[in-house]
Write a protein that holds these residues in place. Structure first.
Motif, PDB file in Angstrom:
ATOM      1  N   THR A   6       3.112  -2.267  10.689  1.00  0.00           N
ATOM      2  CA  THR A   6       3.145  -2.889  12.009  1.00  0.00           C
ATOM      3  C   THR A   6       4.428  -2.408  12.692  1.00  0.00           C
ATOM      4  O   THR A   6       5.251  -1.753  12.055  1.00  0.00           O
ATOM      5  N   TYR A   7       4.573  -2.670  13.940  1.00  0.00           N
ATOM      6  CA  TYR A   7       5.714  -2.129  14.698  1.00  0.00           C
ATOM      7  C   TYR A   7       6.493  -3.262  15.358  1.00  0.00           C
ATOM      8  O   TYR A   7       5.888  -4.170  15.925  1.00  0.00           O
ATOM      9  N   ARG A   8       7.808  -3.192  15.227  1.00  0.00           N
ATOM     10  CA  ARG A   8       8.676  -4.188  15.861  1.00  0.00           C
ATOM     11  C   ARG A   8       9.588  -3.460  16.834  1.00  0.00           C
ATOM     12  O   ARG A   8      10.378  -2.599  16.438  1.00  0.00           O
ATOM     13  N   ASP A  36      12.145  -4.540  18.329  1.00  0.00           N
ATOM     14  CA  ASP A  36      13.574  -4.858  18.190  1.00  0.00           C
ATOM     15  C   ASP A  36      14.172  -4.263  16.912  1.00  0.00           C
ATOM     16  O   ASP A  36      15.370  -4.389  16.668  1.00  0.00           O
ATOM     17  N   PRO A  88      -6.052  -8.157   7.324  1.00  0.00           N
ATOM     18  CA  PRO A  88      -5.403  -6.984   7.941  1.00  0.00           C
ATOM     19  C   PRO A  88      -4.122  -7.406   8.660  1.00  0.00           C
ATOM     20  O   PRO A  88      -4.057  -8.511   9.217  1.00  0.00           O
ATOM     21  N   LEU A  89      -3.133  -6.519   8.619  1.00  0.00           N
ATOM     22  CA  LEU A  89      -1.857  -6.854   9.257  1.00  0.00           C
ATOM     23  C   LEU A  89      -2.005  -6.888  10.779  1.00  0.00           C
ATOM     24  O   LEU A  89      -1.430  -7.717  11.461  1.00  0.00           O
ATOM     25  N   GLU A  90      -2.773  -5.941  11.272  1.00  0.00           N
ATOM     26  CA  GLU A  90      -3.004  -5.867  12.721  1.00  0.00           C
ATOM     27  C   GLU A  90      -4.485  -6.097  12.985  1.00  0.00           C
ATOM     28  O   GLU A  90      -5.336  -5.429  12.390  1.00  0.00           O
ATOM     29  N   THR A  91      -4.791  -7.016  13.893  1.00  0.00           N
ATOM     30  CA  THR A  91      -6.205  -7.278  14.206  1.00  0.00           C
ATOM     31  C   THR A  91      -6.497  -7.097  15.691  1.00  0.00           C
ATOM     32  O   THR A  91      -7.604  -7.337  16.136  1.00  0.00           O
ATOM     33  N   ASP A  92      -5.476  -6.677  16.430  1.00  0.00           N
ATOM     34  CA  ASP A  92      -5.678  -6.437  17.864  1.00  0.00           C
ATOM     35  C   ASP A  92      -5.296  -4.989  18.148  1.00  0.00           C
ATOM     36  O   ASP A  92      -4.115  -4.642  18.127  1.00  0.00           O
ATOM     37  N   LEU A 136      -2.984  -4.260  21.199  1.00  0.00           N
ATOM     38  CA  LEU A 136      -1.592  -4.609  20.923  1.00  0.00           C
ATOM     39  C   LEU A 136      -0.949  -3.557  20.007  1.00  0.00           C
ATOM     40  O   LEU A 136       0.201  -3.161  20.198  1.00  0.00           O
ATOM     41  N   GLU A 195      -0.195  -0.507  22.056  1.00  0.00           N
ATOM     42  CA  GLU A 195       0.962  -0.766  22.929  1.00  0.00           C
ATOM     43  C   GLU A 195       2.261  -0.668  22.124  1.00  0.00           C
ATOM     44  O   GLU A 195       3.245  -0.090  22.580  1.00  0.00           O
ATOM     45  N   ASN A 196       2.257  -1.223  20.913  1.00  0.00           N
ATOM     46  CA  ASN A 196       3.457  -1.181  20.066  1.00  0.00           C
ATOM     47  C   ASN A 196       3.766   0.232  19.589  1.00  0.00           C
ATOM     48  O   ASN A 196       4.930   0.628  19.504  1.00  0.00           O
TER      49      ASN A 196
END
Lengths: 457, 97
Positions: free
Chosen positions: A56-58, A60, A104-108, A111, A114-115
């Motif tokens: 996933t992407y942060r 910050d 799943p870590l990402e479900t959108d 989003l 975008e990240n």
């Protein structure tokens, strides 16, 4: 049995599917990702296991700051869902799960896209644009020299090496940028239609591998030709310089990691890391410059010298193809000789100077020998020597002379404002010699010059 | 977004929300932790939810008035869609659009 495995992964931040699959495959083989460094990914030996990896992407997250509160909260949330943080790579946060069917870590997908875009804009694009600037600088600097001063360009291998490197780098970066742009456009379309981000092809990975392979090959060819042209000192300098740069990168990276691990803020980390980088780079450049000058690294070694009439004379003068003694038959007590050799795959170049002191005073001899195989380049070299010097107020012209006394094929003599001087251009089928004397040579001296400079059959 | 805001009628942490959504939708809808965290941050920034407490690294949130009215608008939008469907489908004796 080795504990760690270091692997160069040619992946980018947007290759999330490939990264997830690669890491799962590595763990299945008994290698678990531990850390992502500047050049290599470090895997630690572990029990082979069927695990899942997800990223996933942060926005910050930073290579310079310790985990933010947001990152820590995300890690806690992921831990509740059975995901364990493994490593991070710029904004990318890498997790693994030993659960058979984890959430799943990402479900959108919108989003996620975008990240990814945000992360790429923070790292990938600036670094690529910076490198593109460097590639264009190489092309303009060396391409400019090729156009305006081709002889100087071909006199060393650095010219073609840097120019080819610049072109290769520019092509690689352009393809890489286009690859990302294509992936992004297609993903936007796919997500808008309710699909997922598309899988990035292996093209980008292969491109990166290919570029690295060509770069290594190009460097090997460059060093080989330098070595063959007698430039072993340049080869050693290049190897030392590259090793020093790699060491510098290692120290800078370790500084950044140390400050990050010890909880220094992003601002302090950036400032101190940049400071270390600048200090080490300045020390490297000044140290190398001092070393090159002090040890006369690229010049002919002249250890045993003494001053005579403000000229550095040799106790044991080096051998030169032609000397004043050859021309006059006299032995000189005070002699100063220098030779600079260069060349590339296109030509071999040697520039020689001699200053001698006789009863009549100081006499000098200077000549440049250029061996060229191809006719087109020989013509360029000849025209370059004959080109008028813009800084000279005198009108320069060259007129052919009888080559027979010189035992050569063609000879030109230089004229300044219509008056002949003692500078000559001699040409054989593969060699051009530009010669400057104190006085015009007589027939015997012309013959000696021709014999001394005649290229081997 | 709909289910997340719906879950914050009561004060909850992210893990509770993931579990709650899975339960109320009988596993039909799943929200991953990565996605959820990004959305939580966005909702806080937009004032749809607010942080109430922090326990260690876990944060708890509850819906705000703004979030409630947005949820209401979303409910009305979905209801309108359902009513349109019922009204217009021929098997329901509906009129042709």
């Amino acid at each position: 049995m080795k504990k760690y495995k270091y692997q160069m992964e040619h992946l980018s931040l947007y290759h999330f599917q490939a990264i997830e699959e690669r890491l799962a495959a590595m763990e299945a083989k008994g290698w678990r990702l531990e850390k992502i460094g500047t050049f290599f990914w470090r895997y630690r030996r572990s029990e082979p296991a069927q695990t899942h990896y997800a990223v996933t992407y942060r926005q910050d997250a930073s290579q310079f700051s310790p985990p933010t509160e947001g990152q820590q909260s995300l890690e806690a949330l992921c831990a509740d869902a059975g995901w364990e943080k493994v490593a991070d790579w710029f904004q990318m946060q890498i997790f693994r799960s030993a659960l058979p069917h984890p959430v799943p870590l990402e479900t959108d997908e919108a989003l996620r896209l975008e990240n990814i875009r945000g992360s790429m804009r923070k790292n990938f694009l600036p670094s690529h644009l910076l490198l593109m600037g460097f590639a264009l600088f190489l092309i303009v600097a060396w391409g400019g020299q090729l156009l305006t001063d081709p002889v100087r360009f071909f006199q060393s291998s650095s010219g073609w090496f840097c120019l080819v490197l610049g072109f290769l780098l520019a092509v690689f970066l352009l393809c890489s940028l286009m690859g990302y742009w294509r992936w992004y456009r297609k993903s936007v379309q796919s997500v808008a239609e309710g699909g997922t981000c598309i899988r990035a092809g292996r093209g980008s990975e292969r491109l990166s591998q290919g570029f690295l392979g060509i770069l290594i090959l190009l460097t090997a060819v460059y060093l080989f030709f330098e070595w063959c042209r007698g430039g072993s000192r340049r080869v050693f300098f290049w190897l030392f310089y590259t090793a020093a740069i790699l060491l510098l990168i290692y120290v800078v990276q370790k500084t950044r990691e140390y400050l990050k691990a010890h909880g220094f803020s992003k601002g302090v980390n950036v400032l101190l890391t940049l400071g270390v980088d600048i200090i080490l780079a300045a020390a490297l450049v000044s140290g190398l410059t001092w070393g090159v000058i002090h040890f006369d690294w690229f010049g002919e070694s002249r250890n045993n010298t003494y001053l005579y009439q403000n000229v550095s004379c040799d106790y044991s003068p080096i051998d030169l193809p032609l000397t004043r003694t050859d021309l006059t038959g006299q032995m000189y007590e005070h002699i100063s000789r220098r030779r600079h050799q260069g060349g590339s795959i296109f030509l071999a170049y040697s520039s020689c100077w001699e200053i001698v002191f006789s009863a009549e005073g100081m006499e000098s001899l200077h000549y440049e020998i250029t061996d060229v195989q191809s006719e087109w380049l020989r013509q360029i070299v000849r025209e370059d020597y004959m080109e008028a010097d813009d800084s000279s107020p005198l009108k320069i012209s060259w007129r052919p002379e009888d080559p027979v006394p010189w035992h050569t094929e063609q000879v030109w003599r230089r004229y300044l404002d219509g008056e002949p001087d003692s500078t000559y251009l001699l040409q054989w089928s593969r060699r051009i010699v530009a010669l400057s004397l104190n006085t015009p040579p007589d027939s015997a001296q012309k013959s000696i010059i021709g014999i001394c400079f005649k290229p081997p059959a | 977004m709909f289910y997340i805001l719906l879950c914050f009628q009561e004060e909850r942490c992210g893990a509770d929300v993931m579990q709650r959504i899975r339960t109320v939708t009988a596993g039909r809808v799943e929200v991953g932790p990565g996605t959820l965290y990004s959305l939580l941050e966005r909702f806080v920034t937009e004032g749809l939810i607010r942080e109430t407490s922090t326990q260690g690294r876990r944060r708890r949130y509850v819906i705000t008035e703004k979030g409630r009215s947005m949820l209401e608008r979303e409910y009305l939008r979905l209801t309108t869609l359902v009513e349109d469907y019922r009204r217009l489908m021929p098997e329901n004796g509906g009129e042709q659009p």
